[in-house]
Design an enzyme around this catalytic site. Structure first.
Site, mmCIF file in Angstrom:
data_model
loop_
_atom_site.group_PDB
_atom_site.id
_atom_site.type_symbol
_atom_site.label_atom_id
_atom_site.label_comp_id
_atom_site.label_asym_id
_atom_site.label_seq_id
_atom_site.Cartn_x
_atom_site.Cartn_y
_atom_site.Cartn_z
ATOM 1 N N LYS A 82 25.919 39.910 40.778
ATOM 2 C CA LYS A 82 26.468 39.143 39.659
ATOM 3 C C LYS A 82 26.727 37.730 40.172
ATOM 4 O O LYS A 82 27.669 37.481 40.907
ATOM 5 C CB LYS A 82 27.776 39.740 39.131
ATOM 6 N N GLY A 97 26.571 37.400 33.969
ATOM 7 C CA GLY A 97 27.561 37.677 32.916
ATOM 8 C C GLY A 97 28.926 37.232 33.384
ATOM 9 O O GLY A 97 29.075 36.731 34.504
ATOM 10 N N GLY A 101 32.675 37.131 34.758
ATOM 11 C CA GLY A 101 33.373 37.842 35.821
ATOM 12 C C GLY A 101 34.257 38.953 35.296
ATOM 13 O O GLY A 101 34.251 40.079 35.805
ATOM 14 N N VAL A 151 31.427 41.732 33.700
ATOM 15 C CA VAL A 151 30.447 42.314 34.632
ATOM 16 C C VAL A 151 31.072 42.560 36.016
ATOM 17 O O VAL A 151 30.891 43.625 36.617
ATOM 18 C CB VAL A 151 29.216 41.384 34.729
ATOM 19 N N GLY A 152 31.825 41.570 36.504
ATOM 20 C CA GLY A 152 32.435 41.700 37.838
ATOM 21 C C GLY A 152 33.388 42.876 37.881
ATOM 22 O O GLY A 152 33.365 43.695 38.809
ATOM 23 N N GLU A 174 35.303 36.916 51.055
ATOM 24 C CA GLU A 174 35.231 35.560 51.614
ATOM 25 C C GLU A 174 35.940 34.665 50.614
ATOM 26 O O GLU A 174 35.411 34.413 49.522
ATOM 27 C CB GLU A 174 33.767 35.118 51.758
ATOM 28 N N CYS A 199 34.494 25.898 50.898
ATOM 29 C CA CYS A 199 35.645 26.727 51.255
ATOM 30 C C CYS A 199 36.225 26.340 52.616
ATOM 31 O O CYS A 199 37.420 26.415 52.834
ATOM 32 C CB CYS A 199 35.241 28.192 51.260
#
Ligand code: NAP
Length: 472
Positions: free
Chosen positions: A170, A201, A203, A206-207, A245, A279
């Site tokens: 995803k 899709g 989060g 779908v996530g 992460e 990050c």
């Protein structure tokens, strides 16, 4: 316009049951530049079922077959390198020269590194009367962010495939297009149906469906700490393996014997990379109080030197941010820094001159930042550097470690041994010593709320392996 109207499930391009689409915006023009399907839980079910079925045979393929496939994917990425760089620059805003190297070049390098690694990795070993087997974890859900969209995907996909896992990806809704290019490369490379599945899709739909799904064995996530926490809770229901992460607030510590100009330049470059949407960005620059004035004025002068503008222009060093929401978030942090009493040395919350369209933010440097201020504590994800004075090395170590995060860091000194010894005191997953360069074989990941587990190199491969012992 790049229009993708199908998901990639079980080796087929297939429509979503939701007729809606997700629009993708060009960060410089603010115009819609593409769209992708918006999957639902029904497509997640189909994709996971396909991955589960494919796991039975893919997990037993020979290492030679997996290596050959990774090499084909590497070639495919190289062939479409320019298109990938162009697409990500439009989506995310990174200057094109850097984008070719990082957004397109880095994923290709990582793919190739796993072809080499799996060919030489000991999947079996003897331990006394035991035979140890390293086996694939199973079906992996990969959920990825927008800032290095293809790199974040390949850092999961390459080791997962090498290990013998099957995947459902995803991608980020903000920058999903390179994931579709990758799916086309995968299709052309002849990966068996179901080994790789792409479901774009939201989060929250779908996530979350992936994290909850009983047939998913592992969630490999890169993104914000808040989402990482949420996914961990959902995945706990079925005791999935979770690798995370997450965010960072990394310190660059300049010791009193460092070459100040080199150290400030290196810090600012790492803070402003990808307009600060990195990050591991070095967002806190710690300097000895005695060198503060000099360091602050160098940082301000260098900050002003960053040309902001069209990421396709050769002169540009700072492109736009990814979205209007991200621009507003960063501007609010700049306002907060001013309100809380930090000294605005350059930049500010207004749009850069002449750039009223596009999600641009001025390169900003704050001085006299206190460790308790919001700009020193929260991840900003924009081109904002905080200069923090310290008294002595103990004070510097205390400030550097005074964060809920622990992703990256840097130390600068005229004496490498002294820098190394300071680096050992930093509670972070990575520390660059005197400008040490990124290494694609070194483990990447965070201490504390920056994550769990490591990506890249053999450490990244091991995330996707279970270990079994057979006693003889
Ligand atoms: P994000 O908002 O957490 O989103 C990351 C991914 O998670 C996206 O695919 C997103 O989907 C999905 N998602 C959002 N809410 C979800 C939910 N409730 N359940 C399941 N999935 C969900 O992060 P981002 O804004 O894209 O990325 C920026 C963050 O990533 C920063 O904090 C940065 O530090 C971190 N990051 C960390 C690393 C690292 O290696 N440590 C690398 C890069 C970035 P949608 O796009 O549809 O919302």
């Amino acid at each position: 316009m790049k229009i993708y109207d199908r998901l990639y499930i079980d080796g087929q391009w297939t429509a979503s049951s939701d007729p809606g689409f997700i629009d993708v915006t060009n960060a410089s023009s603010e115009q819609v530049m593409g769209r992708v399907p918006c999957a639902t839980a029904a497509e997640v079910d189909r994709a996971v079922a396909a991955a589960r079925t494919a796991f039975a045979s893919w997990s037993t393929t020979t290492v030679e077959r997996r290596e050959a496939l990774l090499r084909r994917l590497h070639e495919g990425l190289l062939e479409r390198c320019d298109e990938i760089a162009d697409t990500v620059t439009k989506e995310v805003g990174m200057p094109i020269k850097l984008s070719r190297r990082i957004q397109a070049g880095l994923p290709a390098m990582v793919m190739e590194s796993y072809a080499r690694l799996i060919a030489n990795y000991p999947l079996e070993e003897r331990l006394g009367n035991s035979l140890l087997l390293r086996e694939p974890v199973g079906v992996v859900a990969c959920i990825t962010p927008w800032n290095y969209p293809l790199h974040q995907i390949v850092a999961k996909l390459a080791p997962a495939l090498a290990a013998g896992c099957t995947l459902v990806l995803k991608p980020s809704s903000q920058a999903p297009l390179s994931a579709f290019i990758l799916a086309e490369i995968i299709e052309q490379a002849g990966l068996p149906p179901g080994v790789f599945n792409l479901v774009s899709g939201r989060g929250a739909v779908v996530g979350e469906a992936l994290a909850l799904h009983p047939e998913v064995d592992m969630v490999s996530f890169t993104g914000s700490t808040a989402t990482g926490k949420r996914l961990t809770v959902l995945a706990a229901e079925t005791v999935k393996r979770v690798s995370l992460e997450l965010g960072g607030k990394s310190a660059s510590v300049i010791l009193d014997d460092a070459d100040l100009r080199v150290a400030v330049k290196g810090t600012l470059g790492a803070c402003y990379l990808n307009s600060g949407q990195t990050c591991s960005a070095l967002t806190r620059m710690l300097v000895p109080a005695s060198l503060y004035e000099q360091a602050a004025s160098l940082a301000a002068e260098m900050g002003r030197g960053f040309v902001v503008g069209d990421p396709f222009s050769d002169q540009t060093r700072l492109g736009p941010l990814v979205s209007a929401a991200q621009r507003e978030r960063v501007r609010n942090h700049i306002r907060k820094g001013i309100e809380e009493g930090a000294e605005l040395l350059t930049g500010g919350p207004m749009a850069p001159e002449g750039l009223d369209k596009g999600y641009y933010v001025q390169p900003t440097v704050f001085g006299q930042v206190d460790s308790q201020m919001t700009i020193a504590r929260e991840e900003i994800f924009g081109p904002v550097l905080s200069v923090i004075p310290y008294r002595d090395e103990d004070d510097a170590a205390a400030i550097a470690n005074d964060s809920i995060y622990g992703l990256a860091g840097a130390v600068w000194s005229g004496d490498d041994e002294r820098a190394l010894s300071f680096g050992r005191r930093m509670r972070t997953g990575q520390v660059d010593i005197n400008g040490g360069q990124f290494n694609i074989l070194a483990p990447f990941g965070g201490y504390k709320q920056s994550g769990k587990g490591r990506e890249l190199g053999k450490f990244g491969l091991e995330e996707f392996l279970e270990i079994k012992s057979l006693q003889m």
